[in-house]
Enzyme design. Structure first.
Site, PDB file in Angstrom:
ATOM      1  N   ASN A   1       0.834  -1.193   0.000  1.00  0.00           N
ATOM      2  CA  ASN A   1       0.000   0.000   0.000  1.00  0.00           C
ATOM      3  C   ASN A   1       0.866   1.239   0.000  1.00  0.00           C
ATOM      4  O   ASN A   1       1.978   1.252   0.533  1.00  0.00           O
ATOM      5  CB  ASN A   1      -0.973   0.014   1.185  1.00  0.00           C
ATOM      6  CG  ASN A   1      -0.394   0.664   2.421  1.00  0.00           C
ATOM      7  OD1 ASN A   1      -0.403   1.881   2.575  1.00  0.00           O
ATOM      8  ND2 ASN A   1       0.162  -0.149   3.309  1.00  0.00           N
TER       9      ASN A   1
ATOM     10  N   ASN B   1       5.908  -2.221  11.390  1.00  0.00           N
ATOM     11  CA  ASN B   1       5.246  -1.503  10.319  1.00  0.00           C
ATOM     12  C   ASN B   1       5.535  -2.270   9.020  1.00  0.00           C
ATOM     13  O   ASN B   1       6.135  -3.335   9.063  1.00  0.00           O
ATOM     14  CB  ASN B   1       5.764  -0.058  10.260  1.00  0.00           C
ATOM     15  CG  ASN B   1       4.696   0.893   9.731  1.00  0.00           C
ATOM     16  OD1 ASN B   1       4.005   0.584   8.773  1.00  0.00           O
ATOM     17  ND2 ASN B   1       4.572   2.045  10.356  1.00  0.00           N
TER      18      ASN B   1
ATOM     19  N   GLY C   1       2.007  -7.753  12.237  1.00  0.00           N
ATOM     20  CA  GLY C   1       2.642  -8.095  10.963  1.00  0.00           C
ATOM     21  C   GLY C   1       2.169  -9.457  10.503  1.00  0.00           C
ATOM     22  O   GLY C   1       2.648 -10.484  10.982  1.00  0.00           O
ATOM     23  N   GLY C   2       1.180  -9.474   9.625  1.00  0.00           N
ATOM     24  CA  GLY C   2       0.736 -10.719   9.010  1.00  0.00           C
ATOM     25  C   GLY C   2      -0.110 -11.622   9.875  1.00  0.00           C
ATOM     26  O   GLY C   2      -0.368 -12.767   9.494  1.00  0.00           O
TER      27      GLY C   2
ATOM     28  N   LYS D   1       6.085   3.210  17.312  1.00  0.00           N
ATOM     29  CA  LYS D   1       5.892   2.128  16.321  1.00  0.00           C
ATOM     30  C   LYS D   1       7.090   2.062  15.384  1.00  0.00           C
ATOM     31  O   LYS D   1       7.372   2.998  14.636  1.00  0.00           O
ATOM     32  CB  LYS D   1       4.602   2.372  15.537  1.00  0.00           C
ATOM     33  CG  LYS D   1       4.324   1.286  14.515  1.00  0.00           C
ATOM     34  CD  LYS D   1       2.908   1.392  13.987  1.00  0.00           C
ATOM     35  CE  LYS D   1       2.653   0.380  12.895  1.00  0.00           C
ATOM     36  NZ  LYS D   1       1.281   0.489  12.386  1.00  0.00           N
TER      37      LYS D   1
ATOM     38  N   ASN E   1      -2.877   7.018  16.687  1.00  0.00           N
ATOM     39  CA  ASN E   1      -1.648   6.911  15.898  1.00  0.00           C
ATOM     40  C   ASN E   1      -1.354   8.255  15.240  1.00  0.00           C
ATOM     41  O   ASN E   1      -2.214   8.838  14.590  1.00  0.00           O
ATOM     42  CB  ASN E   1      -1.812   5.817  14.835  1.00  0.00           C
ATOM     43  CG  ASN E   1      -0.547   5.582  14.032  1.00  0.00           C
ATOM     44  OD1 ASN E   1      -0.134   6.421  13.235  1.00  0.00           O
ATOM     45  ND2 ASN E   1       0.071   4.432  14.237  1.00  0.00           N
TER      46      ASN E   1
ATOM     47  N   GLY F   1      -3.734  -6.229  10.873  1.00  0.00           N
ATOM     48  CA  GLY F   1      -3.834  -5.290   9.753  1.00  0.00           C
ATOM     49  C   GLY F   1      -4.530  -5.896   8.553  1.00  0.00           C
ATOM     50  O   GLY F   1      -5.744  -6.102   8.545  1.00  0.00           O
TER      51      GLY F   1
ATOM     52  N   CYS G   1       7.830   7.331   8.851  1.00  0.00           N
ATOM     53  CA  CYS G   1       7.652   8.371   7.831  1.00  0.00           C
ATOM     54  C   CYS G   1       8.966   9.068   7.529  1.00  0.00           C
ATOM     55  O   CYS G   1       9.835   9.147   8.380  1.00  0.00           O
ATOM     56  CB  CYS G   1       6.689   9.442   8.321  1.00  0.00           C
ATOM     57  SG  CYS G   1       5.246   8.770   9.010  1.00  0.00           S
TER      58      CYS G   1
HETATM   59  C1  LIG Z   1      -3.709   0.176   3.872  1.00  0.00           C
HETATM   60  C2  LIG Z   1      -2.768   0.308   5.037  1.00  0.00           C
HETATM   61  C3  LIG Z   1      -2.603   1.545   5.650  1.00  0.00           C
HETATM   62  C4  LIG Z   1      -1.734   1.698   6.730  1.00  0.00           C
HETATM   63  N1  LIG Z   1      -1.621   2.922   7.338  1.00  0.00           N
HETATM   64  C5  LIG Z   1      -0.830   3.057   8.438  1.00  0.00           C
HETATM   65  C6  LIG Z   1      -0.766   4.303   9.143  1.00  0.00           C
HETATM   66  O1  LIG Z   1      -1.437   5.279   8.800  1.00  0.00           O
HETATM   67  N2  LIG Z   1       0.043   4.388  10.232  1.00  0.00           N
HETATM   68  C7  LIG Z   1       0.779   3.322  10.664  1.00  0.00           C
HETATM   69  O2  LIG Z   1       1.489   3.436  11.672  1.00  0.00           O
HETATM   70  N3  LIG Z   1       0.732   2.129  10.026  1.00  0.00           N
HETATM   71  C8  LIG Z   1      -0.051   1.969   8.925  1.00  0.00           C
HETATM   72  N4  LIG Z   1      -0.118   0.753   8.287  1.00  0.00           N
HETATM   73  C9  LIG Z   1       0.701  -0.384   8.779  1.00  0.00           C
HETATM   74  C10 LIG Z   1      -0.118  -1.315   9.660  1.00  0.00           C
HETATM   75  O3  LIG Z   1      -0.606  -0.648  10.798  1.00  0.00           O
HETATM   76  C11 LIG Z   1       0.731  -2.535  10.085  1.00  0.00           C
HETATM   77  O4  LIG Z   1       1.847  -2.081  10.825  1.00  0.00           O
HETATM   78  C12 LIG Z   1       1.246  -3.350   8.923  1.00  0.00           C
HETATM   79  O5  LIG Z   1       0.285  -3.406   7.896  1.00  0.00           O
HETATM   80  C13 LIG Z   1       1.643  -4.776   9.299  1.00  0.00           C
HETATM   81  O6  LIG Z   1       0.564  -5.528   9.786  1.00  0.00           O
HETATM   82  P1  LIG Z   1      -0.330  -6.525   8.872  1.00  0.00           P
HETATM   83  O7  LIG Z   1       0.603  -7.417   8.131  1.00  0.00           O
HETATM   84  O8  LIG Z   1      -1.198  -7.234   9.841  1.00  0.00           O
HETATM   85  O9  LIG Z   1      -1.090  -5.656   7.931  1.00  0.00           O
HETATM   86  C14 LIG Z   1      -0.990   0.579   7.203  1.00  0.00           C
HETATM   87  C15 LIG Z   1      -1.162  -0.666   6.573  1.00  0.00           C
HETATM   88  C16 LIG Z   1      -2.035  -0.824   5.514  1.00  0.00           C
HETATM   89  C17 LIG Z   1      -2.195  -2.184   4.886  1.00  0.00           C
END
Ligand SMILES: Cc1cc2nc3c(=O)[nH]c(=O)nc-3n(C[C@H](O)[C@H](O)[C@H](O)COP(=O)(O)O)c2cc1C
Ligand SMILES: Cc1cc2nc3c(=O)[nH]c(=O)nc-3n(C[C@H](O)[C@H](O)[C@H](O)COP(=O)(O)OP(=O)(O)OC[C@H]3O[C@@H](n4cnc5c(N)ncnc54)[C@H](O)[C@@H]3O)c2cc1C
Ligand code: FES
Lengths: 303, 256
Positions: free
Chosen positions: A69, A191, A242-243, A164, A99, A264, A129
């Site tokens: 993304n 992240n 993460g996953g 984070k 957040n 996520g 960021c």
């Molecule tokens: C569409 C999308 C938007 C995300 N936006 C943010 C965000 O605004 N701030 C943040 O700290 N992490 C953001 N993340 C990261 C997630 O919070 C998470 O750390 C990451 O996706 C890993 O977890 P997952 O594999 O379960 O998705 C985003 C992830 C996705 C998929």
């Protein structure tokens, strides 16, 4: 029925499952499907000092067992969050991890300061960021920058501060130690991992931003490893993610050292994933005769 | 109820063209809530992301929906493997649909290629007030013409190579109809180039126009902000989201 409650930095969670920042907006869309009080907490969409429009589409690309993304932190700004979104969430009997993100340490601090005097339970500071003051490298990629932004935000808030972490580093345990000494009350990780896909018919990247963050089941083993390394390097609590897509995954991440678990991308496959995971964790604990989920935190025994 | 997620029975499957399939799905609560222009978000066993597919038919009495889709990649190929008697996992109905306004006396519905299916429920809603223009690559790609006729619509068929109907693009008959006047609204779904052409004709003639857009999606309900689309309202540019603010937009508000 096992005891699923956990306590992180003095904040009580009825269960350890939290939709991750960015996949759940500010909760409204999913409340159409289930009551938000079934969740332990909610990590809200990354919010900045001022409104941000985000990146040009396509912002999403599918990958084997995952997705990229590049939303680009589209959000309405912290004032809107404090006036509209937070009051709504505060009526839902769920822990709110607000957040926040920014392009400079000062911007992050100003955003955190806006949350003083609100009822948000915790602040989750996203340091993945780009830091515009340091040529655009992410805050989270050097111990110095990570410590600096943590310190400045720490000074701006009295709320529990969760930092984070970015996985796009050589040694995540060192970064975790740096933010711990700079005043973080907890860390959350991971992240997204930086990735890229190319459409071989056009020769163009699928994402308009060219690169984006990888998440979903594909990154789960990386998350387990990093949570393990960080949990063994710091004394503050670790929130893992993460996953994660099942109760078993959540249990595994907690055994690696996580005190709570965020979910996520799994919610895109199954919108009920967070509530299903809570039930699956309970089933696992009951079957094993473990009375409290807290008893499994960090219990992995290395060979 | 706005939308729901569940596993629903496929009660009929037909191949209606080359690699194009039509499913009839029993899902009473979804059918009860659905309006023309909305879509369903289908989960496929081996993929993380669901696939958005437009609603091509709504039968509220029978409690069924119809979808029509073309195999475009691995995901749609896997959906095409499903058969009558199997269940399909859907999050539906999603999005903001087309305007159905009783006071409109004449409307033009335009579908291009696999953008044709979402126009069919709208044809049902407008009956003989609708003219349905459909455009395809060639005669073998033509779908749904009889369905539009039995919905009461007048049909105009175009093909790029002239192998069926008018030799040319859908904008040709639209321009002619617009010239004659009396059109209250134009509704369209199809490739971007076609939508641009339609929007500019409508703008020039001062005809109200709605277009249905596509974008890559994750959540499908407006939470992840993945499906951004550049729009303009009151001279202010902002990224709207195709899954929630759309897929149907007022053409004047979209920056094409
Ligand atoms: C569409 C999308 C938007 C995300 N936006 C943010 C965000 O605004 N701030 C943040 O700290 N992490 C953001 N993340 C990261 C997630 O919070 C998470 O750390 C990451 O996706 C890993 O977890 P997952 O594999 O379960 O998705 C985003 C992830 C996705 C998929
Ligand atoms: C609101 C909406 C309604 C749609 N209605 C229909 C319909 O009625 N019939 C039909 O045949 N097709 C429809 N589509 C297009 C359909 O969603 C894609 O063809 C499908 O997602 C392709 O998946 P795939 O795995 O076969 O292809 P792949 O190219 O392998 O897919 C890879 C990824 O890209 C995404 N993707 C690829 N093409 C598109 C596209 N055009 N739009 C959105 N995402 C895409 C996929 O969802 C997937 O995440 C619609 C799209 C949208 C957004
Ligand atoms: S797909 Fe998530 S906001 Fe549209």
């Amino acid at each position: 029925m096992a005891d699923l409650s956990v306590n992180i930095c003095g904040v009580d969670f009825k269960n350890p499952i939290i939709p991750a920042s960015g996949v759940f907006g500010y909760g409204r869309e999913y409340e159409e499907l289930f009551p938000l009080n079934k969740l332990g907490g909610i990590a809200t969409k990354g919010t900045t000092r001022h409104q941000r429009t985000g990146n040009i589409a396509p912002r999403i690309a599918e990958t084997p067992a995952g997705m990229l993304n590049s939303v680009g932190l589209q959000n309405p700004g912290i004032d809107h969050f404090v006036e509209v979104d937070l009051p709504y969430l505060m009526t839902k009997d769920v822990v709110v991890l607000a957040n926040i993100a920014g392009s400079t340490p000062e911007e992050c601090a100003e955003t955190a300061a806006k949350l003083e005097g609100t009822d948000a339970h915790m602040i989750e500071l996203n340091i993945s960021c780009p830091n515009v003051k340091q040529g655009g490298a992410a805050f989270g990629t050097s111990c110095e920058m990570a410590a600096e932004v943590t310190k400045i935000v720490r000074a701006a808030t009295t709320k529990p501060l969760v930092v984070k972490l970015s996985p796009n580093v050589t040694n995540i345990a060192e970064i975790a130690k740096a933010v711990e000494s700079a005043g973080a009350d907890a860390v959350s990780l991971i992240n997204t991992l930086l990735g890229m896909r190319i459409d071989i018919n056009t020769g163009r990247p699928i994402l308009h931003n060219n690169m984006g963050g990888l998440s979903g089941p594909a990154i789960f083993p990386v998350a387990v490893r990093m949570v393990y390394q960080v949990a063994n390097a710091v004394k503050i609590p670790v929130i893992g993610m993460g996953g994660v897509s099942s109760g078993k995954d959540a249990i595994e991440l907690m055994m690696a050292g996580a005190s709570a678990v965020q979910v996520g991308a799994a919610i895109f496959t199954d919108p009920y994933a967070p509530v299903r995971i809570v039930e699956e964790m309970n089933d696992f604990l009951d079957k094993k005769g473990i009375s409290s989920v807290r008893d499994i935190i960090g219990t992995v025994q290395l060979w | 109820m706005k939308y729901t997620q569940g596993k629903y029975l496929i009660i009929d499957k037909k191949a209606i063209g080359c690699e194009i399939y039509s499913f009839e799905i029993s899902c009473p609560e979804v059918a009860a809530a659905a309006v023309p222009g909305q879509f369903v978000h289908i989960r496929i066993g081996s993929f993380v992301l669901r696939r958005p597919i437009s609603i091509c038919g709504i039968d509220k009495e029978k409690g069924t929906l119809r979808i029509v889709f073309e195999i475009r990649g691995e995901g749609t190929a896997e959906i095409a493997q499903l058969n009558k008697g199997d269940v399909v996992d859907m999050l539906a109905p999603l999005g903001h649909g087309f305007t159905v306004d009783e006071s409109f006396k004449k409307v033009v519905l335009i579908g291009g290629g696999i953008g044709t299916p979402p126009m069919l429920p709208l044809a049902k809603a407008y009956g003989n007030k609708a003219v349905a223009i459909s455009g395809f690559r060639n005669s073998s790609a033509v779908i749904l013409q009889e369905d539009f006729k039995s919905a009461g619509a007048e049909t105009i068929l175009c093909t790029d190579d002239g192998s069926a109907g008018i030799h040319g693009f859908v904008t040709q008959p639209l321009a002619e109809l617009a010239e004659k006047g009396g059109i209250d609204a134009v509704f369209a779904c199809g490739p971007m180039g076609m939508l641009k052409g339609i929007a500019s004709i409508c703008k020039e003639k001062g005809i109200y126009c709605e277009i249905s857009l596509e974008e890559r999606m994750a959540c499908g309900i407006g939470a992840c902000l993945g499906c951004a689309c550049r729009t303009k309202r009151n001279d202010e540019e902002y990224f709207a989201h195709v899954c929630k603010d759309g897929p149907v937009f007022n053409a004047e508000e979209v920056i094409l």
